[in-house]
Design an enzyme around this catalytic site. Sequence first.
Site, PDB file in Angstrom:
ATOM      1  N   SER A   1       1.463  -1.877  -5.061  1.00  0.00           N
ATOM      2  CA  SER A   1       2.367  -1.076  -4.218  1.00  0.00           C
ATOM      3  C   SER A   1       1.957  -0.912  -2.774  1.00  0.00           C
ATOM      4  O   SER A   1       2.721  -0.352  -1.991  1.00  0.00           O
ATOM      5  CB  SER A   1       2.536   0.310  -4.826  1.00  0.00           C
ATOM      6  OG  SER A   1       3.500   0.227  -5.827  1.00  0.00           O
TER       7      SER A   1
ATOM      8  N   SER B   1       5.754   0.137  -4.320  1.00  0.00           N
ATOM      9  CA  SER B   1       6.442   1.402  -4.240  1.00  0.00           C
ATOM     10  C   SER B   1       6.157   2.194  -2.961  1.00  0.00           C
ATOM     11  O   SER B   1       6.795   3.218  -2.745  1.00  0.00           O
ATOM     12  CB  SER B   1       6.058   2.257  -5.447  1.00  0.00           C
ATOM     13  OG  SER B   1       4.686   2.578  -5.421  1.00  0.00           O
TER      14      SER B   1
ATOM     15  N   LYS C   1       1.828   8.923   1.529  1.00  0.00           N
ATOM     16  CA  LYS C   1       2.810   8.627   0.485  1.00  0.00           C
ATOM     17  C   LYS C   1       3.071   9.925  -0.258  1.00  0.00           C
ATOM     18  O   LYS C   1       2.153  10.751  -0.429  1.00  0.00           O
ATOM     19  CB  LYS C   1       2.225   7.553  -0.439  1.00  0.00           C
ATOM     20  CG  LYS C   1       3.153   7.059  -1.520  1.00  0.00           C
ATOM     21  CD  LYS C   1       2.534   5.867  -2.266  1.00  0.00           C
ATOM     22  CE  LYS C   1       3.436   5.354  -3.370  1.00  0.00           C
ATOM     23  NZ  LYS C   1       2.886   4.154  -4.030  1.00  0.00           N
TER      24      LYS C   1
HETATM   25  N1  GLN Z   1       5.574  -2.747  -9.191  1.00  0.00           N
HETATM   26  C1  GLN Z   1       4.508  -2.240  -9.984  1.00  0.00           C
HETATM   27  C2  GLN Z   1       5.030  -1.222 -10.967  1.00  0.00           C
HETATM   28  O1  GLN Z   1       6.176  -0.957 -10.952  1.00  0.00           O
HETATM   29  C3  GLN Z   1       3.430  -1.644  -9.122  1.00  0.00           C
HETATM   30  C4  GLN Z   1       3.706  -0.279  -8.620  1.00  0.00           C
HETATM   31  C5  GLN Z   1       2.537   0.409  -7.988  1.00  0.00           C
HETATM   32  O2  GLN Z   1       1.552  -0.230  -7.611  1.00  0.00           O
HETATM   33  N2  GLN Z   1       2.620   1.728  -7.883  1.00  0.00           N
HETATM   34  O3  GLN Z   1       4.315  -0.697 -11.751  1.00  0.00           O
END
Ligand code: GLN
Length: 429
Positions: free
Chosen positions: A134, A110, A33
């Site tokens: 994510s 994400s 990532k």
């Molecule tokens: N959707 C969650 C957020 O926007 C989780 C994102 C993540 O785990 N990086 O914070």
Amino acid sequence: MKKTGEAEEYFSVFVEEKPTRKGKLQGITFSFKDNICVKGTETKASSKILEGYTPLFDATVVERIRGEGGEIVGKTIQDEFGFGSFNTNTGLGIKPPRNPVDKKRVTGGSSGGSAAAVKILDKHVSIAESTGGSIANPAAFCGVIGFTPTYGLVSRYGLIDYANSLDKIGVMSRKVKDAAITLSVIAGSDGKDMTCTAEKEVYEDYLGKNVKGMTIGIPKEYVKDLDPEVEKGFVETKKMLESKGVKFKEVSLKKNAEYSIPAYYIIAMCEASTNLAKYSGLRYGYTEEMKGEHYDKFFSRVRGNAFGEEAKRRILLGTFARTTGYRDAYYDKALRVRTLLIEEYKEAFKECDALMHPTMPILPPTFEEAGKLTPLQNYMLDLLTVGANLAGLPHISVPAKNTKLPVGVMLTANHFEEGKLITLGENIE
Ligand code: GLN
């Protein structure tokens, strides 16, 4: 790897590097990532503000994968700094990737680039990161395995922080077996991350085991208001496990159902807003000409031009919630609520080996559907994943049985019980 065809939209950078070591990961290609530092390779967490930032060091996970013969092929697109659930919040100038199963739909986020890369590339594993879901979320939406370990099991050294008390590096793969092998390589204490002191296990030992006699709890609040197709996939998966001798019982995560979203978003935004303070146009990545102006003016301009909309929203909300006078009412209170939510999970684990519910309550939305959601509606869709993340509990998302579009089933175990998830995940697979 050469920039080719279908994979292109899921990668921010391609790397051409042949492994120099032999080991357990030989023959597998790896992507990371974009928030994981790879020495000499642009690493920008899909944000314009880090454009051109090239780390002088490898993250511990990168070093460990190289050490076991893994071939590194590139960095994957994500929501800017991890802020999102659909990968539609990519930074300025970066195109949101499309779901490989249906290009009208989002990949989830994400870690959407990682999930999609795993879906389309053979013998490929992606190292991703989860703050509030994510890894599980895009795994569910793209139909792959997403494994998030216990907080502190995998070193965060070299990870671009979103929210330090929540961030966890994990694995996305097509097979549970590859997740287990990779986890054995990347897990375990690291002198460069003081929150990573856990001793690892050999996770492959949990493969090939049967699940007869295991008890799984289904949190009753987490199987409500589901898309009918999600419900169908969940029920079929449950039946299949029942036929293998798993016992199910109803449990309650009432407090989590009510308070995990507000507690999570307050804590995550507070921590994010301090973490982003260092991006000022002076030390890392993107900058602009300083026009003899006051420093405050300069950095406001740089930040104004280089952060995307969601990053700005989180900087504003997070800064507000930890300002003197509000800190007690929001941030400190959210931390106290977090303890109650962890205790509720611990109570549930007295009665069962793992918890199971769908990963996401909906099918992967189309770009049009995702675009119509307000920020709050968007945050609410994380309901099923944030609890386990707030509690630092290991969890796995596995594709459900017999659905037309990908649906994920999420299993959560007690701290450091990743082994149970490997056994259960492999049995579902
Ligand atoms: N959707 C969650 C957020 O926007 C989780 C994102 C993540 O785990 N990086 O914070």
